[in-house]
Design a protein around this motif. Sequence first.
Motif, short mmCIF file in Angstrom:
data_model
loop_
_atom_site.label_atom_id
_atom_site.label_comp_id
_atom_site.label_asym_id
_atom_site.label_seq_id
_atom_site.Cartn_x
_atom_site.Cartn_y
_atom_site.Cartn_z
N UNK A 248 13.46 -5.07 -4.96
CA UNK A 248 12.53 -5.79 -4.09
C UNK A 248 11.10 -5.40 -4.45
N UNK A 249 10.16 -6.23 -4.05
CA UNK A 249 8.76 -5.93 -4.35
C UNK A 249 8.31 -4.68 -3.60
N UNK A 250 8.83 -4.48 -2.40
CA UNK A 250 8.46 -3.29 -1.63
C UNK A 250 8.84 -2.02 -2.37
N UNK A 251 10.06 -1.99 -2.89
CA UNK A 251 10.52 -0.82 -3.64
C UNK A 251 9.75 -0.70 -4.96
N UNK A 252 9.49 -1.84 -5.59
CA UNK A 252 8.73 -1.84 -6.84
C UNK A 252 7.36 -1.20 -6.66
N UNK A 253 6.67 -1.56 -5.57
CA UNK A 253 5.33 -1.02 -5.34
C UNK A 253 5.38 0.49 -5.08
N UNK A 254 6.40 0.94 -4.35
CA UNK A 254 6.53 2.38 -4.10
C UNK A 254 6.84 3.14 -5.38
N UNK A 255 7.74 2.58 -6.20
CA UNK A 255 8.08 3.22 -7.47
C UNK A 255 6.87 3.24 -8.40
N UNK A 256 6.10 2.15 -8.37
CA UNK A 256 4.90 2.05 -9.18
C UNK A 256 3.89 3.11 -8.76
N UNK A 257 3.76 3.28 -7.45
CA UNK A 257 2.85 4.30 -6.94
C UNK A 257 3.25 5.70 -7.36
N UNK A 258 4.57 5.95 -7.38
CA UNK A 258 5.05 7.26 -7.79
C UNK A 258 4.73 7.53 -9.26
N UNK A 259 4.90 6.51 -10.11
CA UNK A 259 4.57 6.66 -11.53
C UNK A 259 3.07 6.84 -11.75
N UNK A 260 2.28 6.15 -10.95
CA UNK A 260 0.82 6.26 -11.07
C UNK A 260 0.35 7.68 -10.71
N UNK A 261 0.96 8.22 -9.63
CA UNK A 261 0.59 9.58 -9.22
C UNK A 261 0.95 10.61 -10.28
#
Length: 276
Positions: A248-261
Amino acid sequence: MNLGDFNDLEVVREVDFGLYLTSDDGDLLLPRKYVEPGTQIGDIVHVFVYRDSEDRLIATNLEPHARVGQFATMSVRDVTTTGAFLDWGLEKDLLLPYNNQRRDLRPGERVTVFVYLDETSDRIVASAKWEWFLSPDPFPGKVGDTANLFVAEETDLGFKMLVDGTHQGLIYHNDVFKPLRLGDVHTGYVRAIRPDGKLDLTLQRPGYDEALAQTDPLLEALRQAPDGRLPLGDKSLADDVYRRLGMSKKVFKKALGALYKQGLVDLAPEHTQLRK
């Protein structure tokens, strides 16, 4: 012998049109077209037993869509004043009596049913009132547990699910991020257990754990992308995210944020770039 299930029965005699098998309920026919080559008198054969159009016991090696005691989604072949007749994978259609229907049905529709042996008529029939056949016991699991979810029915609120074949749950429409088809089975999770014993469900692991679990697949997708550039970002459509990544996009954005951090990616509205 178990009517509406598979049985191991002995071949006792042969006729032009098939083999006769013996059982505690008398001999029954296995038509010639279902006889495996090389089968002889005295052999034990594994067959499904039901009643033909004249209510005679008959055997087949075909696998029905459901046996007695099971839930399934079947297509409506025909509708009469007696009830609806369902395609359950055998030559004879399965009767869904009118009294067992929740609403009027039309040929071509798909309906979820429970298959059972009617004690009065000794016939195998279906019931679309499948909730009656769920376990009356409290759900043995807890919030966060993984479960097998059978898509049973769509409602105004969402999709009713059979949970592990014993209990009922619901996935709300706003939690559905991929197509759900009646009869499909998905892995899901228990989000909440209501006071009435019914369950709120989700297709994604509750909480931030799901996002963390998806960081590795997202990172691998970036590594596989040309020049490490994935054409998905914060402004991408949810359908595009699911079609490419299966999340889902919600999970995608959270995973993306984790990789960015972690300093692994650079972000843009329409794409994500893996850092060298």
